[in-house]
Design a protein around this motif. Structure first.
Motif, PDB file in Angstrom:
ATOM      1  N   PHE A   8      26.735  53.561  -2.585  1.00  0.00           N
ATOM      2  CA  PHE A   8      25.617  53.164  -1.723  1.00  0.00           C
ATOM      3  C   PHE A   8      26.134  52.687  -0.256  1.00  0.00           C
ATOM      4  CE2 PHE A   8      23.345  49.634   0.401  1.00  0.00           C
ATOM      5  CZ  PHE A   8      21.804  50.068   0.402  1.00  0.00           C
ATOM      6  N   PHE A   9      27.165  52.084   0.089  1.00  0.00           N
ATOM      7  CA  PHE A   9      27.664  51.980   1.344  1.00  0.00           C
ATOM      8  C   PHE A   9      28.190  53.152   2.130  1.00  0.00           C
ATOM      9  CE2 PHE A   9      28.081  47.957  -0.809  1.00  0.00           C
ATOM     10  CZ  PHE A   9      27.028  47.160  -0.198  1.00  0.00           C
ATOM     11  N   GLY A  10      28.602  54.114   1.258  1.00  0.00           N
ATOM     12  CA  GLY A  10      29.075  55.357   1.709  1.00  0.00           C
ATOM     13  C   GLY A  10      27.951  56.349   1.929  1.00  0.00           C
ATOM     14  N   GLN A  11      26.585  56.211   1.790  1.00  0.00           N
ATOM     15  CA  GLN A  11      25.542  57.384   1.704  1.00  0.00           C
ATOM     16  C   GLN A  11      25.079  57.180   3.060  1.00  0.00           C
ATOM     17  OE1 GLN A  11      23.268  56.102  -1.993  1.00  0.00           O
ATOM     18  NE2 GLN A  11      23.103  58.433  -1.907  1.00  0.00           N
ATOM     19  N   ASP A  12      24.750  58.315   3.515  1.00  0.00           N
ATOM     20  CA  ASP A  12      23.891  58.360   4.820  1.00  0.00           C
ATOM     21  C   ASP A  12      22.341  58.657   4.637  1.00  0.00           C
ATOM     22  OD1 ASP A  12      23.628  61.242   4.484  1.00  0.00           O
ATOM     23  OD2 ASP A  12      25.528  61.778   5.579  1.00  0.00           O
ATOM     24  N   ASP A  13      21.705  58.689   5.525  1.00  0.00           N
ATOM     25  CA  ASP A  13      20.316  58.958   5.612  1.00  0.00           C
ATOM     26  C   ASP A  13      19.777  60.171   4.899  1.00  0.00           C
ATOM     27  OD1 ASP A  13      20.041  56.363   6.795  1.00  0.00           O
ATOM     28  OD2 ASP A  13      19.177  56.960   8.590  1.00  0.00           O
ATOM     29  N   GLY A  14      20.693  61.378   5.404  1.00  0.00           N
ATOM     30  CA  GLY A  14      20.462  62.510   4.992  1.00  0.00           C
ATOM     31  C   GLY A  14      20.510  62.670   3.520  1.00  0.00           C
ATOM     32  N   GLU A  15      21.424  61.830   2.723  1.00  0.00           N
ATOM     33  CA  GLU A  15      21.487  61.946   1.401  1.00  0.00           C
ATOM     34  C   GLU A  15      20.133  61.511   0.641  1.00  0.00           C
ATOM     35  OE1 GLU A  15      26.031  61.734  -0.086  1.00  0.00           O
ATOM     36  OE2 GLU A  15      25.482  60.445   1.466  1.00  0.00           O
ATOM     37  N   TRP A  16      19.748  60.385   1.237  1.00  0.00           N
ATOM     38  CA  TRP A  16      18.693  59.594   0.765  1.00  0.00           C
ATOM     39  C   TRP A  16      17.414  60.675   0.938  1.00  0.00           C
ATOM     40  CZ3 TRP A  16      17.210  55.140  -1.513  1.00  0.00           C
ATOM     41  CH2 TRP A  16      18.196  53.955  -1.863  1.00  0.00           C
ATOM     42  N   LEU A  17      17.277  61.024   2.006  1.00  0.00           N
ATOM     43  CA  LEU A  17      16.035  61.715   2.123  1.00  0.00           C
ATOM     44  C   LEU A  17      16.068  63.181   1.145  1.00  0.00           C
ATOM     45  CD1 LEU A  17      15.993  61.415   6.020  1.00  0.00           C
ATOM     46  CD2 LEU A  17      14.417  60.335   4.339  1.00  0.00           C
ATOM     47  N   ASP A  18      17.116  63.805   1.222  1.00  0.00           N
ATOM     48  CA  ASP A  18      17.468  65.048   0.318  1.00  0.00           C
ATOM     49  C   ASP A  18      16.851  64.683  -1.207  1.00  0.00           C
ATOM     50  OD1 ASP A  18      18.287  66.458   2.471  1.00  0.00           O
ATOM     51  OD2 ASP A  18      20.218  66.586   1.993  1.00  0.00           O
ATOM     52  N   LEU A  19      17.452  63.644  -1.631  1.00  0.00           N
ATOM     53  CA  LEU A  19      16.842  63.282  -2.927  1.00  0.00           C
ATOM     54  C   LEU A  19      15.715  62.900  -3.168  1.00  0.00           C
ATOM     55  CD1 LEU A  19      18.572  62.944  -5.895  1.00  0.00           C
ATOM     56  CD2 LEU A  19      18.309  60.515  -5.502  1.00  0.00           C
ATOM     57  N   PHE A  20      14.966  62.292  -2.008  1.00  0.00           N
ATOM     58  CA  PHE A  20      13.508  61.981  -2.363  1.00  0.00           C
ATOM     59  C   PHE A  20      12.658  63.108  -2.010  1.00  0.00           C
ATOM     60  CE2 PHE A  20       9.514  60.196  -0.583  1.00  0.00           C
ATOM     61  CZ  PHE A  20       9.513  59.168  -1.394  1.00  0.00           C
ATOM     62  N   GLN A  21      13.304  64.152  -1.238  1.00  0.00           N
ATOM     63  CA  GLN A  21      12.180  65.371  -1.080  1.00  0.00           C
ATOM     64  C   GLN A  21      12.396  66.059  -2.605  1.00  0.00           C
ATOM     65  OE1 GLN A  21      10.908  67.126   1.097  1.00  0.00           O
ATOM     66  NE2 GLN A  21      11.137  65.624   2.580  1.00  0.00           N
ATOM     67  N   LEU A  22      13.435  66.162  -3.404  1.00  0.00           N
ATOM     68  CA  LEU A  22      13.475  66.744  -4.612  1.00  0.00           C
ATOM     69  C   LEU A  22      12.769  65.952  -5.706  1.00  0.00           C
ATOM     70  CD1 LEU A  22      14.475  68.915  -6.603  1.00  0.00           C
ATOM     71  CD2 LEU A  22      16.638  68.121  -6.735  1.00  0.00           C
ATOM     72  N   ASN A  23      13.261  64.734  -5.770  1.00  0.00           N
ATOM     73  CA  ASN A  23      12.783  64.106  -6.950  1.00  0.00           C
ATOM     74  C   ASN A  23      11.244  63.461  -6.868  1.00  0.00           C
ATOM     75  OD1 ASN A  23      15.216  64.341  -7.833  1.00  0.00           O
ATOM     76  ND2 ASN A  23      15.628  62.138  -7.988  1.00  0.00           N
ATOM     77  N   VAL A  24      10.863  63.299  -5.693  1.00  0.00           N
ATOM     78  CA  VAL A  24       9.661  62.804  -5.277  1.00  0.00           C
ATOM     79  C   VAL A  24       8.639  63.743  -4.826  1.00  0.00           C
ATOM     80  CG1 VAL A  24       8.207  61.009  -4.198  1.00  0.00           C
ATOM     81  CG2 VAL A  24      10.628  60.543  -5.167  1.00  0.00           C
ATOM     82  N   MET A  25       8.776  64.343  -3.646  1.00  0.00           N
ATOM     83  CA  MET A  25       7.881  65.217  -2.861  1.00  0.00           C
ATOM     84  C   MET A  25       7.758  66.474  -3.555  1.00  0.00           C
ATOM     85  SD  MET A  25       6.842  63.376  -0.503  1.00  0.00           S
ATOM     86  CE  MET A  25       5.944  64.709   0.244  1.00  0.00           C
ATOM     87  N   SER A  26       8.625  67.061  -4.463  1.00  0.00           N
ATOM     88  CA  SER A  26       8.151  68.196  -5.030  1.00  0.00           C
ATOM     89  C   SER A  26       7.012  67.989  -5.744  1.00  0.00           C
ATOM     90  CB  SER A  26       9.614  68.607  -5.986  1.00  0.00           C
ATOM     91  OG  SER A  26       9.811  67.547  -6.841  1.00  0.00           O
ATOM     92  N   GLY A  27       7.001  66.749  -6.641  1.00  0.00           N
ATOM     93  CA  GLY A  27       5.818  66.165  -7.444  1.00  0.00           C
ATOM     94  C   GLY A  27       4.544  66.047  -6.578  1.00  0.00           C
ATOM     95  N   VAL A  28       4.826  65.319  -5.566  1.00  0.00           N
ATOM     96  CA  VAL A  28       3.806  65.208  -4.946  1.00  0.00           C
ATOM     97  C   VAL A  28       2.995  66.429  -4.383  1.00  0.00           C
ATOM     98  CG1 VAL A  28       2.943  64.193  -2.441  1.00  0.00           C
ATOM     99  CG2 VAL A  28       4.554  62.959  -3.898  1.00  0.00           C
ATOM    100  N   ARG A  29       3.655  67.301  -3.780  1.00  0.00           N
ATOM    101  CA  ARG A  29       3.139  68.725  -3.345  1.00  0.00           C
ATOM    102  C   ARG A  29       2.568  69.533  -4.597  1.00  0.00           C
ATOM    103  NH1 ARG A  29       8.688  69.000  -0.686  1.00  0.00           N
ATOM    104  NH2 ARG A  29       8.182  68.245   1.389  1.00  0.00           N
ATOM    105  N   THR A  30       3.106  69.498  -5.441  1.00  0.00           N
ATOM    106  CA  THR A  30       2.777  70.360  -6.801  1.00  0.00           C
ATOM    107  C   THR A  30       1.324  69.775  -7.257  1.00  0.00           C
ATOM    108  OG1 THR A  30       4.341  69.435  -8.558  1.00  0.00           O
ATOM    109  CG2 THR A  30       4.772  71.496  -7.392  1.00  0.00           C
ATOM    110  N   ALA A  31       1.186  68.259  -7.526  1.00  0.00           N
ATOM    111  CA  ALA A  31       0.304  67.759  -7.852  1.00  0.00           C
ATOM    112  C   ALA A  31      -0.830  67.842  -6.804  1.00  0.00           C
ATOM    113  CB  ALA A  31       0.447  66.317  -8.174  1.00  0.00           C
ATOM    114  N   ARG A  32      -0.821  67.980  -5.432  1.00  0.00           N
ATOM    115  CA  ARG A  32      -1.634  67.801  -4.520  1.00  0.00           C
ATOM    116  C   ARG A  32      -2.389  69.498  -4.667  1.00  0.00           C
ATOM    117  NH1 ARG A  32       0.890  66.122   0.661  1.00  0.00           N
ATOM    118  NH2 ARG A  32       1.871  68.106   0.470  1.00  0.00           N
TER     119      ARG A  32
END
Length: 264
Positions: free
Chosen positions: A98-122
């Motif tokens: 957790f302490f070694g991660q940067d913002d980009g890693e968090w945002l990349d995972l959010f795009q795949l794991n969450v936003m992919s489903g948001v976009r397709t459902a929309r």
């Protein structure tokens, strides 16, 4: 109970391997016309070839598109503009510090794991609502309830998926469309199997021993004392997409081997 999905088109994102692949196969076995999705044409073609060898009569198409991006989703929508069933399975996980991660890693995972489903459902939900029938399933995880310290980012995305799923179920209430989430526990998917294989090699033990060590140390509340198979997870998803599951919506359906220690 015989589940029949003939006449239904099903999109399964991230379905070239692992849980998504098992879902695509079981959907095809139930008679659905299945759209297999992966990031590369090579993986999509391989999956199509292997599924056709297993199920020669299956109606299959493939779309190579990275649904972690808006551009990739646009490719999917362009090639498959409509569907009766949407399974938002695309996602990944990486053990990390957790302490070694940067913002980009968090945002990349959010795009795949969450936003992919948001976009397709929309995109697909309005047409399902207009027809008066549809099924949407988000593949979450027991890690969305029990946040793992070795993958906090992953747990957060899987919790977010539960919120999106429940919110959409509320939004489409009374339309004939259902929205649910399925929560696998430790499963012999491509990602976790590779992790266990790597761990086994590092420690000079078998993969089965590595799995048992993982369960004892990281998921000691398991009640089945083994990893689930991808087929076991797929069975729950196919049921949730069936006509028989018409009264099941807004639910978090656990296939976690009893890892989560709660009744509800």
């Amino acid at each position: 109970m015989h589940i029949e999905l003939k006449g239904r088109k099903a999109i399964v994102t991230g379905s070239t391997a692992g849980i998504g692949r098992a879902i695509a196969e079981e959907m095809a076995r139930a008679g659905a016309a299945v759209v297999v999705n992966g990031r590369t044409q090579k993986r999509v073609d391989t999956a199509l070839r292997e599924i056709r060898a297993l199920l020669p009569d299956a109606e299959l198409t493939g779309v190579a598109a990275d649904v972690a991006t808006a551009e990739g989703c646009a490719v999917l929508f362009g090639q498959t503009p409509d569907a009766d069933i949407l399974v938002n399975n695309a996602g990944t996980a990486h053990p990390n510090d957790f302490f070694g991660q940067d913002d980009g890693e968090w945002l990349d995972l959010f795009q795949l794991n969450v936003m992919s489903g948001v976009r397709t459902a929309r995109h697909y939900l309005p047409k399902m609502m207009a027809r008066g029938w549809g099924r949407v399933v988000f593949v979450s995880s027991e890690s969305g309830l029990n946040i793992p310290k070795e993958m906090i980012d992953y747990g957060v995305t899987k919790t977010a998926i539960l919120a999106v799923s429940r919110g959409l179920a509320e939004l489409v209430a009374g339309t004939g469309v259902t929205v649910n989430a399925v929560l696998p526990g430790p499963t012999r998917s491509e990602i976790l199997s590779n992790w266990m294989e790597s761990t086994a090699q590092e420690r000079g033990i078998t993969r089965e021993q590595a799995e048992q060590q993982f369960l004892r140390t990281a998921r000691p509340t398991t009640l089945i004392n083994r990893f689930a198979t991808t087929e076991e997870v797929a069975n729950m998803v196919v049921y949730a997409c069936s006509e028989q599951a018409s009264a099941t919506t807004g639910a978090a359906l656990r296939v976690d081997g009893g890892v989560v220690r709660s009744i509800a």
